[in-house]
Scaffold this active site. Sequence first.
Site, PDB file in Angstrom:
ATOM      1  N   GLU A 111       0.839  -1.207   0.000  1.00 24.23           N
ATOM      2  CA  GLU A 111       0.000   0.000   0.000  1.00 24.23           C
ATOM      3  C   GLU A 111       0.867   1.246   0.000  1.00 24.23           C
ATOM      4  O   GLU A 111       2.026   1.210   0.419  1.00 24.23           O
ATOM      5  CB  GLU A 111      -0.851   0.027   1.285  1.00 24.23           C
ATOM      6  CG  GLU A 111      -2.336  -0.123   1.079  1.00 24.23           C
ATOM      7  CD  GLU A 111      -3.016   1.042   0.378  1.00 24.23           C
ATOM      8  OE1 GLU A 111      -2.406   1.712  -0.473  1.00 24.23           O
ATOM      9  OE2 GLU A 111      -4.199   1.269   0.673  1.00 24.23           O
ATOM     10  N   ASP A 126      -3.879   5.377   6.657  1.00 20.31           N
ATOM     11  CA  ASP A 126      -4.343   6.629   7.252  1.00 20.31           C
ATOM     12  C   ASP A 126      -5.332   6.267   8.369  1.00 20.31           C
ATOM     13  O   ASP A 126      -4.913   5.928   9.464  1.00 20.31           O
ATOM     14  CB  ASP A 126      -4.970   7.452   6.118  1.00 20.31           C
ATOM     15  CG  ASP A 126      -5.395   8.841   6.513  1.00 20.31           C
ATOM     16  OD1 ASP A 126      -4.752   9.435   7.374  1.00 20.31           O
ATOM     17  OD2 ASP A 126      -6.383   9.344   5.938  1.00 20.31           O
TER      18      ASP A 126
HETATM   19  P1  IMP Z   1      -7.521   4.890   4.964  1.00 22.24           P
HETATM   20  O1  IMP Z   1      -8.600   3.926   4.626  1.00 22.24           O
HETATM   21  O2  IMP Z   1      -8.072   6.109   5.646  1.00 22.24           O
HETATM   22  O3  IMP Z   1      -6.377   4.287   5.742  1.00 22.24           O
HETATM   23  O4  IMP Z   1      -6.997   5.491   3.603  1.00 22.24           O
HETATM   24  C1  IMP Z   1      -6.116   4.857   2.812  1.00 22.24           C
HETATM   25  C2  IMP Z   1      -6.099   5.484   1.437  1.00 22.24           C
HETATM   26  O5  IMP Z   1      -6.421   6.862   1.465  1.00 22.24           O
HETATM   27  C3  IMP Z   1      -4.717   5.400   0.859  1.00 22.24           C
HETATM   28  O6  IMP Z   1      -4.514   4.209   0.146  1.00 22.24           O
HETATM   29  C4  IMP Z   1      -4.665   6.623  -0.026  1.00 22.24           C
HETATM   30  O7  IMP Z   1      -5.155   6.310  -1.301  1.00 22.24           O
HETATM   31  C5  IMP Z   1      -5.587   7.629   0.634  1.00 22.24           C
HETATM   32  N1  IMP Z   1      -4.832   8.624   1.446  1.00 22.24           N
HETATM   33  C6  IMP Z   1      -4.761   8.701   2.790  1.00 22.24           C
HETATM   34  N2  IMP Z   1      -3.953   9.705   3.188  1.00 22.24           N
HETATM   35  C7  IMP Z   1      -3.490  10.268   2.063  1.00 22.24           C
HETATM   36  C8  IMP Z   1      -2.580  11.368   1.805  1.00 22.24           C
HETATM   37  O8  IMP Z   1      -2.006  12.022   2.695  1.00 22.24           O
HETATM   38  N3  IMP Z   1      -2.351  11.659   0.488  1.00 22.24           N
HETATM   39  C9  IMP Z   1      -2.923  10.967  -0.536  1.00 22.24           C
HETATM   40  N4  IMP Z   1      -3.773   9.936  -0.343  1.00 22.24           N
HETATM   41  C10 IMP Z   1      -4.059   9.608   0.944  1.00 22.24           C
END
Ligand code: IMP
Length: 178
Positions: A97, A101
Site C-alpha cells: 500500500e 491513514d
Molecule cells: P484509509 O482507509 O483512511 O487508511 O486510507 C487509505 C487510502 O487513502 C490510501 O490508500 C490513499 O489512497 C488515501 N490517502 C490517505 N492519506 C493520504 C494522503 O495524505 N495523500 C494521498 N492519499 C491519501
Amino acid sequence: MTERVETMISEADVDRRIQEIGEAITRDYAGKSVHLVCVLKGGSFFMCELAKRIDLPVSLDFMSVSSYGGDTKSSGVVRIIKDLDDPIKDKDVIVVEDIVDSGRTLSYLLELLNDRKPKSLALCTLLDKPSRRVVPVNVNYTGFEIPDEFVVGYGLDYDQRYRNLPYIGVVRFDEVKD
Ligand code: IMP
Ligand code: MG
C-alpha cells in the site's frame, strides 16, 4: 491561490528505505516465494520499486478499492473496483500500500483477503500516519511514519495529480496578492 509541493521525504531517502524493506522481506521469506498484492493506484510505484529489491521468486497481482473521492477526507466507504486476477489460497501474500491513514481500507481488505485462506498475509506500507488511525491495523513493514499532513508523490495523489513525483511532498496553497 497558487499550489506548490514542499518536499517531505527526498527521492534518495525513499529509495534507500525501499532497499532496506526489500532486504528485510528477502531475509524474512528466505526459501519461499512471495505474492505481492498491490492496492491501486497509489501502491503501484512503491510495489514496482520494492519488487525489484526482493531477491526471491515474486509474483504480482493488483486490486483496486475506493475509499476517497476527489477530496482529501475519507468517505469511510470501501468498495472493490477491481478484484485480484488469481486465487491467493496457500500463498505467502504481502499487501503493498502507499499509505495507512484511518486504517479503514486496509482493515476491510485484510479481512477479505484472509477469508481466501492465504498461507500467510502481511502488510507493507510506504507511509503510515498513526495519529489518524480509527480502525486498528497490523502493519508488518513500514517505510516512514509521518505526521498528519496530506502528502503526494510516489503514487499518492491530490485529485489524481502528483502521483509521478519521485519523492514525498506536501501540497501547500499560497494566497496570491495583487
Ligand atoms: P484509509 O482507509 O483512511 O487508511 O486510507 C487509505 C487510502 O487513502 C490510501 O490508500 C490513499 O489512497 C488515501 N490517502 C490517505 N492519506 C493520504 C494522503 O495524505 N495523500 C494521498 N492519499 C491519501
Ligand atoms: Mg489513493
